[in-house]
Scaffold this active site. Structure first.
Site, PDB file in Angstrom:
ATOM      1  N   ASN A   7       0.852  -1.190   0.000  1.00 51.06           N
ATOM      2  CA  ASN A   7       0.000   0.000   0.000  1.00 51.06           C
ATOM      3  C   ASN A   7       0.895   1.250   0.000  1.00 51.06           C
ATOM      4  O   ASN A   7       1.707   1.437   0.917  1.00 51.06           O
ATOM      5  CB  ASN A   7      -0.897  -0.051   1.250  1.00 51.06           C
ATOM      6  CG  ASN A   7      -1.827   1.138   1.323  1.00 51.06           C
ATOM      7  OD1 ASN A   7      -1.414   2.267   1.080  1.00 51.06           O
ATOM      8  ND2 ASN A   7      -3.068   0.909   1.680  1.00 51.06           N
ATOM      9  N   HIS A  10       1.019   6.270   1.791  1.00 51.75           N
ATOM     10  CA  HIS A  10       1.765   7.237   2.600  1.00 51.75           C
ATOM     11  C   HIS A  10       2.963   7.846   1.877  1.00 51.75           C
ATOM     12  O   HIS A  10       3.557   8.806   2.369  1.00 51.75           O
ATOM     13  CB  HIS A  10       2.096   6.638   3.965  1.00 51.75           C
ATOM     14  CG  HIS A  10       0.821   6.345   4.700  1.00 51.75           C
ATOM     15  ND1 HIS A  10      -0.135   7.324   4.915  1.00 51.75           N
ATOM     16  CD2 HIS A  10       0.295   5.198   5.173  1.00 51.75           C
ATOM     17  CE1 HIS A  10      -1.174   6.782   5.517  1.00 51.75           C
ATOM     18  NE2 HIS A  10      -0.951   5.492   5.691  1.00 51.75           N
ATOM     19  N   HIS A  43      -5.525   3.684  -1.747  1.00 54.00           N
ATOM     20  CA  HIS A  43      -6.833   4.070  -1.207  1.00 54.00           C
ATOM     21  C   HIS A  43      -7.156   5.492  -1.658  1.00 54.00           C
ATOM     22  O   HIS A  43      -6.503   6.440  -1.235  1.00 54.00           O
ATOM     23  CB  HIS A  43      -6.772   3.982   0.328  1.00 54.00           C
ATOM     24  CG  HIS A  43      -8.064   4.254   1.013  1.00 54.00           C
ATOM     25  ND1 HIS A  43      -8.207   4.157   2.384  1.00 54.00           N
ATOM     26  CD2 HIS A  43      -9.294   4.615   0.555  1.00 54.00           C
ATOM     27  CE1 HIS A  43      -9.447   4.446   2.729  1.00 54.00           C
ATOM     28  NE2 HIS A  43     -10.127   4.742   1.637  1.00 54.00           N
ATOM     29  N   ARG A  45      -9.252   8.209  -1.046  1.00 52.81           N
ATOM     30  CA  ARG A  45     -10.215   8.666  -0.021  1.00 52.81           C
ATOM     31  C   ARG A  45     -11.109   9.755  -0.581  1.00 52.81           C
ATOM     32  O   ARG A  45     -10.712  10.502  -1.467  1.00 52.81           O
ATOM     33  CB  ARG A  45      -9.461   9.194   1.194  1.00 52.81           C
ATOM     34  CG  ARG A  45      -8.980   8.093   2.112  1.00 52.81           C
ATOM     35  CD  ARG A  45      -8.385   8.683   3.382  1.00 52.81           C
ATOM     36  NE  ARG A  45      -8.234   7.648   4.380  1.00 52.81           N
ATOM     37  CZ  ARG A  45      -9.121   7.390   5.336  1.00 52.81           C
ATOM     38  NH1 ARG A  45     -10.212   8.119   5.457  1.00 52.81           N
ATOM     39  NH2 ARG A  45      -8.917   6.412   6.192  1.00 52.81           N
ATOM     40  N   ARG A  49      -6.952  12.911   0.764  1.00 55.98           N
ATOM     41  CA  ARG A  49      -5.862  13.373   1.633  1.00 55.98           C
ATOM     42  C   ARG A  49      -4.496  12.820   1.226  1.00 55.98           C
ATOM     43  O   ARG A  49      -3.477  13.375   1.581  1.00 55.98           O
ATOM     44  CB  ARG A  49      -6.155  13.062   3.103  1.00 55.98           C
ATOM     45  CG  ARG A  49      -6.072  11.609   3.443  1.00 55.98           C
ATOM     46  CD  ARG A  49      -6.111  11.396   4.935  1.00 55.98           C
ATOM     47  NE  ARG A  49      -7.446  11.552   5.480  1.00 55.98           N
ATOM     48  CZ  ARG A  49      -7.881  10.917   6.565  1.00 55.98           C
ATOM     49  NH1 ARG A  49      -7.073  10.122   7.221  1.00 55.98           N
ATOM     50  NH2 ARG A  49      -9.101  11.086   7.006  1.00 55.98           N
ATOM     51  N   GLU A  70      -8.601   0.680  -3.185  1.00 62.29           N
ATOM     52  CA  GLU A  70      -9.388   0.727  -1.949  1.00 62.29           C
ATOM     53  C   GLU A  70     -10.274   1.950  -1.994  1.00 62.29           C
ATOM     54  O   GLU A  70      -9.802   3.035  -2.369  1.00 62.29           O
ATOM     55  CB  GLU A  70      -8.416   0.927  -0.784  1.00 62.29           C
ATOM     56  CG  GLU A  70      -8.307  -0.220   0.144  1.00 62.29           C
ATOM     57  CD  GLU A  70      -7.497   0.185   1.351  1.00 62.29           C
ATOM     58  OE1 GLU A  70      -7.962   1.007   2.141  1.00 62.29           O
ATOM     59  OE2 GLU A  70      -6.387  -0.329   1.480  1.00 62.29           O
ATOM     60  N   THR A 101      -8.232   3.639   8.459  1.00 60.10           N
ATOM     61  CA  THR A 101      -9.480   2.882   8.467  1.00 60.10           C
ATOM     62  C   THR A 101      -9.629   2.167   9.808  1.00 60.10           C
ATOM     63  O   THR A 101      -8.869   1.251  10.118  1.00 60.10           O
ATOM     64  CB  THR A 101      -9.470   1.851   7.313  1.00 60.10           C
ATOM     65  OG1 THR A 101      -8.995   2.503   6.138  1.00 60.10           O
ATOM     66  CG2 THR A 101     -10.850   1.308   7.066  1.00 60.10           C
ATOM     67  N   GLU A 151     -11.177  -9.183   3.221  1.00 59.39           N
ATOM     68  CA  GLU A 151      -9.893  -8.839   3.845  1.00 59.39           C
ATOM     69  C   GLU A 151     -10.159  -8.659   5.332  1.00 59.39           C
ATOM     70  O   GLU A 151     -10.954  -7.796   5.732  1.00 59.39           O
ATOM     71  CB  GLU A 151      -9.320  -7.551   3.228  1.00 59.39           C
ATOM     72  CG  GLU A 151      -7.968  -7.209   3.866  1.00 59.39           C
ATOM     73  CD  GLU A 151      -7.180  -6.144   3.115  1.00 59.39           C
ATOM     74  OE1 GLU A 151      -7.326  -6.040   1.886  1.00 59.39           O
ATOM     75  OE2 GLU A 151      -6.416  -5.425   3.776  1.00 59.39           O
ATOM     76  N   HIS A 194      -3.699  -4.444   7.860  1.00 59.65           N
ATOM     77  CA  HIS A 194      -3.813  -3.249   8.687  1.00 59.65           C
ATOM     78  C   HIS A 194      -2.888  -3.342   9.897  1.00 59.65           C
ATOM     79  O   HIS A 194      -3.016  -4.246  10.716  1.00 59.65           O
ATOM     80  CB  HIS A 194      -5.243  -2.959   9.163  1.00 59.65           C
ATOM     81  CG  HIS A 194      -5.434  -1.482   9.377  1.00 59.65           C
ATOM     82  ND1 HIS A 194      -4.948  -0.826  10.470  1.00 59.65           N
ATOM     83  CD2 HIS A 194      -6.009  -0.548   8.595  1.00 59.65           C
ATOM     84  CE1 HIS A 194      -5.234   0.458  10.355  1.00 59.65           C
ATOM     85  NE2 HIS A 194      -5.877   0.663   9.227  1.00 59.65           N
TER      86      HIS A 194
HETATM   87  N1  PXP Z   1      -5.888  -3.008   4.165  1.00 62.33           N
HETATM   88  C1  PXP Z   1      -6.830  -2.046   4.227  1.00 62.33           C
HETATM   89  C2  PXP Z   1      -8.203  -2.387   3.785  1.00 62.33           C
HETATM   90  C3  PXP Z   1      -6.506  -0.753   4.671  1.00 62.33           C
HETATM   91  O1  PXP Z   1      -7.462   0.193   4.740  1.00 62.33           O
HETATM   92  C4  PXP Z   1      -5.177  -0.458   5.006  1.00 62.33           C
HETATM   93  C5  PXP Z   1      -4.801   0.929   5.414  1.00 62.33           C
HETATM   94  O2  PXP Z   1      -4.958   1.799   4.356  1.00 62.33           O
HETATM   95  C6  PXP Z   1      -4.236  -1.483   4.904  1.00 62.33           C
HETATM   96  C7  PXP Z   1      -4.620  -2.761   4.510  1.00 62.33           C
HETATM   97  C8  PXP Z   1      -2.789  -1.262   5.223  1.00 62.33           C
HETATM   98  O3  PXP Z   1      -2.659  -0.886   6.547  1.00 62.33           O
HETATM   99  P1  PXP Z   1      -1.264  -0.330   7.039  1.00 62.33           P
HETATM  100  O4  PXP Z   1      -1.004   0.914   6.288  1.00 62.33           O
HETATM  101  O5  PXP Z   1      -1.499  -0.084   8.493  1.00 62.33           O
HETATM  102  O6  PXP Z   1      -0.252  -1.388   6.775  1.00 62.33           O
END
Ligand code: PXP
Length: 244
Positions: A7, A10, A43, A45, A49, A70, A101, A151, A194
């Site tokens: 992901n 960030h 993601h 949003r 953001r 996402e 999330t 998930e 997550h």
């Molecule tokens: N899976 C989903 C559905 C999420 O919303 C997120 C966070 O955006 C992640 C995985 C990844 O989480 P993390 O960034 O904490 O590793």
């Protein structure tokens, strides 16, 4: 083999902090791909953001691994997904005030609407994934509405580990295992994610029903010290070790 979805949200968070074009999430996606990521997750949003519409447009056409988009289950997001036809769409609950999330989707409480919502996404060939907790009733509802994937939210398990609450962490892990077993028995593909880190990934990666992990924040944080490719390779090794 257990897949790793990276992901890259960030990377965009850092870019947007200064309003510059860098660091570019597409460049991060390419590095992730080279380091062994099996897919890229982003993601979009509602408040944009981090990831922007233009990031999704570029990721959709310029990466060589599957894109997992996402998004919240809104009309606007559905139109965007239909336009870009991502390999997968992961539906998440979204609140403006949250930092990330926070919980899983309430599939049971919104079953009819979600069934209608995912139908056109399935029709274009996107694999629809629902981000949910491990409650059996939510997993059963996900199967009823025809999702391809669930998930499972690992955030609480990770928080309990960080806080040193090991007995509670272990019972959360047991519930995630049961959730994965139930989901697989209902024909759902099982993903998880997550909050996962090098310390917490092992027991989740060892759950045999889980086909994919989605990991973001820790990898981007670690990249500050070791580079993104190095962080991903280390995570991949930890996952493979746990699975073996
Ligand atoms: N899976 C989903 C559905 C999420 O919303 C997120 C966070 O955006 C992640 C995985 C990844 O989480 P993390 O960034 O904490 O590793």
């Amino acid at each position: 083999m257990l897949r790793l979805g990276v992901n890259i949200d960030h990377v965009a968070t850092i870019r947007n902090a200064r309003g510059t074009p860098w660091p570019d999430p597409l460049r991060a996606a390419r590095i992730a791909e080279d380091a062994g990521a099996d897919g890229i997750t982003a993601h979009l949003r509602e408040d944009r953001r981090h990831i922007t519409d233009s990031d999704i447009a570029r990721l959709s056409t310029e990466i060589g691994v599957p894109l997992n988009l996402e998004m919240a289950a809104t009309g606007e997001m559905q139109q965007i997904a239909l336009r870009h036809r991502p390999h997968a769409v992961c539906l998440v609950p979204e609140k403006r005030q949250e930092r990330t999330t926070e919980g899983g989707l309430d599939v049971l409480g919104d079953e009819r609407r979600l069934a209608e919502y995912i139908a056109p996404l399935r029709d274009i060939g996107s694999r629809v994934s629902l981000f949910i907790g491990h409650e059996p009733r939510q997993i059963e509802a996900a199967a009823r509405i025809g999702a391809a994937v669930v998930e499972l939210h690992t955030g609480l398990y990770c928080d309990l580990d960080t806080e040193g609450r090991h007995a509670e962490r272990d019972s959360e892990l047991a519930a995630l295992k049961q959730g994965a077993e139930l989901a697989a028995s209902l024909g759902l593909e099982v993903h998880a994610g997550h909050g996962l880190t090098l310390d917490t990934v092992g027991p989740i990666a060892a759950i045999p029903q889980i086909a994919e992990l989605n990991i973001g924040h820790f990898l981007i944080a670690e990249a500050v010290f070791t580079g993104l490719g190095g962080a991903i390779r280390e995570m991949r090794a930890r996952m493979d070790e746990a699975r073996a």
